[in-house]
Design a protein around this motif. Structure first.
Motif, short mmCIF file in Angstrom:
data_model
loop_
_atom_site.label_atom_id
_atom_site.label_comp_id
_atom_site.label_asym_id
_atom_site.label_seq_id
_atom_site.Cartn_x
_atom_site.Cartn_y
_atom_site.Cartn_z
N THR A 1 0.70 -1.35 0.09
CA THR A 1 0.12 -0.44 0.12
C THR A 1 0.61 0.85 -0.43
OG1 THR A 1 -0.48 0.04 2.72
CG2 THR A 1 -2.19 -1.22 1.16
N GLN A 2 2.32 1.30 0.28
CA GLN A 2 3.04 1.76 0.26
C GLN A 2 4.12 2.42 -1.65
OE1 GLN A 2 4.26 3.75 3.91
NE2 GLN A 2 3.25 2.02 4.52
N ASP B 1 -3.33 -5.18 10.09
CA ASP B 1 -3.16 -4.51 11.11
C ASP B 1 -4.12 -4.87 12.75
OD1 ASP B 1 -6.84 -4.25 11.99
OD2 ASP B 1 -6.20 -4.33 9.90
N ILE C 1 -4.60 4.18 12.07
CA ILE C 1 -5.05 4.37 11.14
C ILE C 1 -4.91 3.71 9.64
CG2 ILE C 1 -3.04 5.99 9.52
CD1 ILE C 1 -2.11 7.33 12.20
N VAL C 2 -3.58 2.76 9.85
CA VAL C 2 -3.83 1.77 8.94
C VAL C 2 -5.35 0.77 9.08
CG1 VAL C 2 -2.55 -1.10 8.50
CG2 VAL C 2 -1.84 0.74 9.42
N TYR D 1 -7.03 3.46 6.30
CA TYR D 1 -6.66 3.70 5.08
C TYR D 1 -7.08 2.32 4.47
CZ TYR D 1 -4.10 8.17 5.36
OH TYR D 1 -3.54 8.84 5.00
N GLU D 2 -7.49 1.04 4.81
CA GLU D 2 -7.93 0.32 4.42
C GLU D 2 -9.29 0.02 3.60
OE1 GLU D 2 -7.01 -3.36 7.12
OE2 GLU D 2 -4.75 -3.79 6.08
N TYR E 1 -10.82 2.56 3.50
CA TYR E 1 -10.90 4.01 2.43
C TYR E 1 -10.40 3.31 1.22
CZ TYR E 1 -10.02 8.39 -0.32
OH TYR E 1 -9.55 9.15 -1.02
N ASN E 2 -9.12 2.75 1.12
CA ASN E 2 -9.10 1.94 -0.42
C ASN E 2 -10.11 0.87 -1.03
OD1 ASN E 2 -6.88 3.33 -0.06
ND2 ASN E 2 -5.82 1.89 0.50
#
Length: 339
Positions: A260-261, A292, A304-305, A308-309, A311-312
């Motif tokens: 993811t980065q 996570d 936070i992780v 983002y998951e 959101y993606n």
């Protein structure tokens, strides 16, 4: 079933800030735990009550023996023992005492971290894939230091792509080593936690430990070495093939990365994404997938992780819906490829 466990002195500390540790146990094992005057009352299914009682008894015995738990470590240990029926608090502590990585004693703090360490011990090529804060690089460096000090290998090679994380740093001053050091700083940080700075400097001078960008690996055969390829999501498929084929006799390689980065520009595909498809099922290769739940940094990092998951996933679903409306055939093909 309802059961009562006689309380030992000090077990109250297991409950944690705002009872967070007990809430973890209750949620994972589907039990209810209440602290009485001289006992802990556990309510739930028979097997879960017995398991909870074992965890509490282990904790009480270890505290009585002088074991000191930081709240962060205890929370991590409880996540392991509630997820893995074969794990115990005492077993985790004892395994930590047996694992001396240089000047540090390190205990894997999640189920997946334990599998990761076991995979590195038993396989010559291991991929540690997952989000930041899961210990992928840290544990790999720890295993490398352990292998070097026990003379299983004669050198450690740490490498990563020199790719900027969304910034343009320009032309850095200094020698070649000084130019590449900022990219390799996370590897130095992990190394210095396990080996005295003076000893690290001597090992670097003798090339017993080599820290270099990925481009420097081309054309080499790395025998009798423990090789760590970090930030593998930022290498191209060609670079991934190149580094994997550097491994020589009596060598281990650990490849770590977070899909993811990816910081590659120009539409390049990540070599880490491709290698998972290419090498899946190949004998002697192990993939360890973190998530996570394995994040062992500040609890906020886990949240936070996860955010983002989510959101993606939402963005991916929206794109798929838009594609379906505009081109149903293409959407079906894309869904099949993704699955």
């Amino acid at each position: 079933m309802r059961s009562t466990v006689q309380i030992s002195r000090g077990i109250e500390s297991l409950f944690g800030t705002r009872d967070e540790n007990v809430r973890l146990i209750e949620s994972a094992l589907n039990v209810r735990v209440q602290l009485r005057t001289d006992a802990v009352e556990i309510e739930g299914a028979d097997a879960a009550v017995v398991r909870t009682g074992q965890i509490l008894s282990d904790y009480a015995d270890l505290v009585a023996e002088g074991q000191v738990f930081t709240n962060g470590d205890l929370n991590s240990f409880l996540r392991v023992v509630t997820a893995d029926p074969e794990a115990s608090l005492r077993g985790l502590i004892e395994s930590g005492k047996q694992r001396a990585f240089g000047k540090k004693l390190i205990t894997p703090k999640t189920v997946m971290q334990r599998r990761y360490v076991d995979a590195i011990e038993h396989s010559d090529l291991v991929f540690g894939i997952g989000p930041a804060g899961t210990g992928k690089t840290y544990l790999a460096v720890a295993m490398a230091v352990s292998a070097l000090l026990s003379k299983q290998v004669s050198r450690i090679i740490l490498t990563r792509p020199a790719v900027e994380a969304g910034e343009r740093l320009g032309f850095l001053p200094g020698t070649l080593q000084e130019k590449i050091d900022p990219y390799l700083r996370p590897l130095y940080d992990a190394l210095h936690e396990m080996v005295d700075v003076e000893k690290v400097e001597k090992l670097l001078e003798r090339n017993t430990i080599e820290i270099a960008p990925l481009a420097f690996m081309r054309g080499r055969t790395l025998n009798d070495a423990f090789i760590i390829m970090d930030e593998a999501q930022n290498c191209t498929p060609e670079q991934m093939k190149m580094i994997l084929t550097r491994q020589g006799f009596n060598s281990k390689m650990v490849v770590t990365g977070d899909p993811t980065q990816v910081d590659l520009g120009g539409g390049h595909r990540s070599g880490l994404a491709e290698v998972v498809e290419v090498l899946r099922g190949v004998e002697g290769v192990q993939f360890v997938q973190f998530d996570d739940r394995d994040v062992v940094r500040h609890p906020l990092v886990q949240r936070i992780v996860r955010a983002y998951e989510r959101y993606n996933q939402r963005i991916g679903a929206d794109r798929q819906m838009a594609l379906k409306l505009s081109d149903p055939a293409a959407a079906e093909t894309n869904a099949n490829v993704t699955s």
